[in-house]
Design a protein around this motif. Structure first.
Motif, short mmCIF file in Angstrom:
data_model
loop_
_atom_site.label_atom_id
_atom_site.label_comp_id
_atom_site.label_asym_id
_atom_site.label_seq_id
_atom_site.Cartn_x
_atom_site.Cartn_y
_atom_site.Cartn_z
N THR A 134 52.39 44.72 42.89
CA THR A 134 51.46 46.24 42.59
C THR A 134 50.50 45.71 41.58
N HIS A 135 50.23 44.66 41.01
CA HIS A 135 49.18 44.41 40.09
C HIS A 135 48.07 43.66 40.82
N GLU A 136 47.80 43.88 42.06
CA GLU A 136 46.51 43.71 42.56
C GLU A 136 45.76 44.46 43.06
N GLY A 137 44.46 44.35 43.36
CA GLY A 137 43.63 45.31 43.65
C GLY A 137 43.24 46.40 42.50
N GLY A 197 45.46 47.99 40.72
CA GLY A 197 46.44 47.73 39.76
C GLY A 197 45.94 46.63 38.58
N ARG A 198 45.09 45.68 39.20
CA ARG A 198 44.55 44.87 38.59
C ARG A 198 43.73 45.41 37.23
N HIS A 199 42.83 46.35 37.76
CA HIS A 199 41.81 46.99 36.82
C HIS A 199 42.63 47.78 35.75
N ARG A 200 43.66 48.32 36.22
CA ARG A 200 44.55 49.11 35.30
C ARG A 200 45.05 48.40 34.20
N ASP A 201 45.58 47.19 34.82
CA ASP A 201 46.31 46.22 33.79
C ASP A 201 45.04 45.82 32.71
N LEU A 202 44.05 45.40 33.25
CA LEU A 202 43.18 45.05 32.38
C LEU A 202 42.70 45.99 31.04
N VAL A 203 42.60 47.35 31.65
CA VAL A 203 42.31 48.59 30.60
C VAL A 203 43.56 48.58 29.80
N ARG A 204 44.80 48.39 30.27
CA ARG A 204 45.93 48.48 29.27
C ARG A 204 46.03 47.41 28.41
N ASP A 205 45.43 46.13 28.66
CA ASP A 205 45.43 45.05 27.81
C ASP A 205 44.36 45.23 26.61
N ALA A 206 43.51 45.82 27.17
CA ALA A 206 42.40 46.14 26.15
C ALA A 206 42.78 47.06 25.29
N VAL A 207 43.16 48.08 25.83
CA VAL A 207 43.78 49.05 24.70
C VAL A 207 44.76 48.58 23.72
N ALA A 208 45.57 47.89 24.45
CA ALA A 208 46.81 47.23 23.72
C ALA A 208 46.21 46.17 22.60
N MET A 209 45.25 45.59 22.68
CA MET A 209 44.54 44.58 22.04
C MET A 209 43.88 45.57 20.77
N SER A 210 43.07 46.56 21.20
CA SER A 210 42.66 47.63 20.14
C SER A 210 43.53 47.98 19.24
N LEU A 211 44.81 47.86 19.66
CA LEU A 211 46.13 48.72 18.67
C LEU A 211 46.68 47.59 17.86
N GLY A 212 46.21 46.19 18.22
CA GLY A 212 46.88 45.38 17.52
C GLY A 212 47.90 44.48 18.37
N PHE A 213 48.20 44.76 19.67
CA PHE A 213 48.97 43.91 20.40
C PHE A 213 48.26 43.27 21.13
N ILE A 214 48.97 42.04 21.54
CA ILE A 214 48.57 40.74 22.08
C ILE A 214 49.43 40.79 23.64
N THR A 215 48.88 40.89 24.70
CA THR A 215 49.57 40.90 25.94
C THR A 215 49.38 39.46 26.59
N LEU A 216 50.66 38.93 27.10
CA LEU A 216 50.89 37.72 27.76
C LEU A 216 51.29 38.24 29.27
N ARG A 217 50.67 37.84 30.46
CA ARG A 217 50.96 38.18 31.69
C ARG A 217 51.44 37.15 32.62
N PHE A 218 52.55 37.18 33.27
CA PHE A 218 52.89 36.17 34.20
C PHE A 218 53.27 36.68 35.59
N ASP A 219 53.01 35.85 36.50
CA ASP A 219 53.31 36.17 37.88
C ASP A 219 54.43 35.59 38.52
#
Ligand SMILES: [Zn+2]
Length: 297
Positions: A228-231, A233-255
């Motif tokens: 579900t993280h393609e197409g 979903g991929r854009h949604r993930d990138l947005v989430r990661d950016a928001v998380a980073m702005s809040l001080g979180f770091i995201t690691l993703r593994f497939d």
């Protein structure tokens, strides 16, 4: 009035012996007619099944057994790691049954004593999981176990029966299993990181970001990316990661490929992040994440 044989078969769980169908009021003539019209299948003499029974299940019933282990787990829709075993079914045969080797050719045979009554053409869920542990090991067992809990197939009492039925050294896996894992990848990641002494907070709601798979420490997010993280979903993930980073979180993703086939790299990434204290934050985010976790539990 004799019952309609397919209805009687359905009432008996979808698979029935001729004797049980006759006891339910079916006649031999009625059974023959249902087989002739395709409304009942007869995988072997004296055994009947409903149309729609899978080919693998028909094969198991055809040799006088039941679908078992990984084959039964897959038919229930449980997560099982793809071990490239192909299409040969895992079949349970009663320990006392005399079946020739030629008949069983190609089947992986389980000849153990069942704990639960069969479920249609398959052994019961407790037996499926017990067989998986023995035949495929801890990881396949654990992913299928969390999947069964998630789907509500394995209730509390069945969990207790399972716990008692498996070797003592593996019982902690039943206690460690949760019912809120979204995928087998999450189960596997949590189990493998637990094995190296790491504790993950699962399914954490982070304000502004949403629910993430895991948080380590204060601010390290771990996400497992399935199909579900393609197409979009991929854009949604990138947005989430950016928001998380702005809040001080770091995201690691593994497939899937990384978690299953390149685990060393996944472990290095997580251990490396921890070694550099990337999971620590003094922004107070830990409090937020912890509060969200407590609200959920
Ligand atoms: Zn097996």
């Amino acid at each position: 009035m004799h019952p309609f044989p397919p209805d009687a078969c359905r009432a008996l769980g979808g698979v029935a012996k001729a004797g049980d169908l006759r006891a339910a009021g079916c006649t031999s003539r009625g059974l023959r007619a249902s087989v002739a019209s395709g409304e009942l299948l007869r995988p072997r003499l004296g055994t009947y099944a409903l149309p729609g029974t899978s080919d693998l299940a028909m094969r198991a019933l055809g040799v006088g057994g039941l679908l078992a282990c990984v084959s039964a787990a897959r038919s229930l829709g449980l997560w099982t790691l793809d071990d490239g075993e192909g299409s040969n079914p895992h079949v349970w045969i009663a320990p006392t049954r005399n079946t020739s080797r030629e008949v069983l050719d190609g089947c992986r045979i389980h000849r153990d004593t069942l704990i639960d009554p069969p479920r249609g053409p398959s052994v019961g869920i407790v037996d499926v999981l017990r067989q998986l542990l023995r035949c495929h090991g801890i990881e396949t067992f654990f992913t299928a176990l969390e999947s069964a809990l998630r789907q509500g197939i394995l209730g509390r009492r069945a969990s207790e029966r399972l716990r008692r039925a498996i070797p003592r050294e593996h019982r902690w896996l039943v206690d460690f299993a949760r019912s809120d894992a979204d995928s087998g990848l999450e189960s596997l990641l949590r189990l493998r990181l637990h094995a190296i002494g790491m504790t993950l907070a699962p399914q954490v709601e982070i304000p502004g970001v949403g629910r993430v798979d895991f948080v380590v420490g204060d601010c390290l997010i771990l996400e497992t990316d399935g199909a579900t993280h393609e197409g979009a979903g991929r854009h949604r993930d990138l947005v989430r990661d950016a928001v998380a980073m702005s809040l001080g979180f770091i995201t690691l993703r593994f497939d899937y490929a990384m978690i299953v086939h390149e685990w060393e790299l996944v472990e290095l990434a997580v251990v490396g992040a921890l070694a550099r204290n990337r999971h620590r934050s003094d922004l107070g985010l830990r409090i937020e994440a912890e509060a969200a976790r407590k609200r959920r539990s």
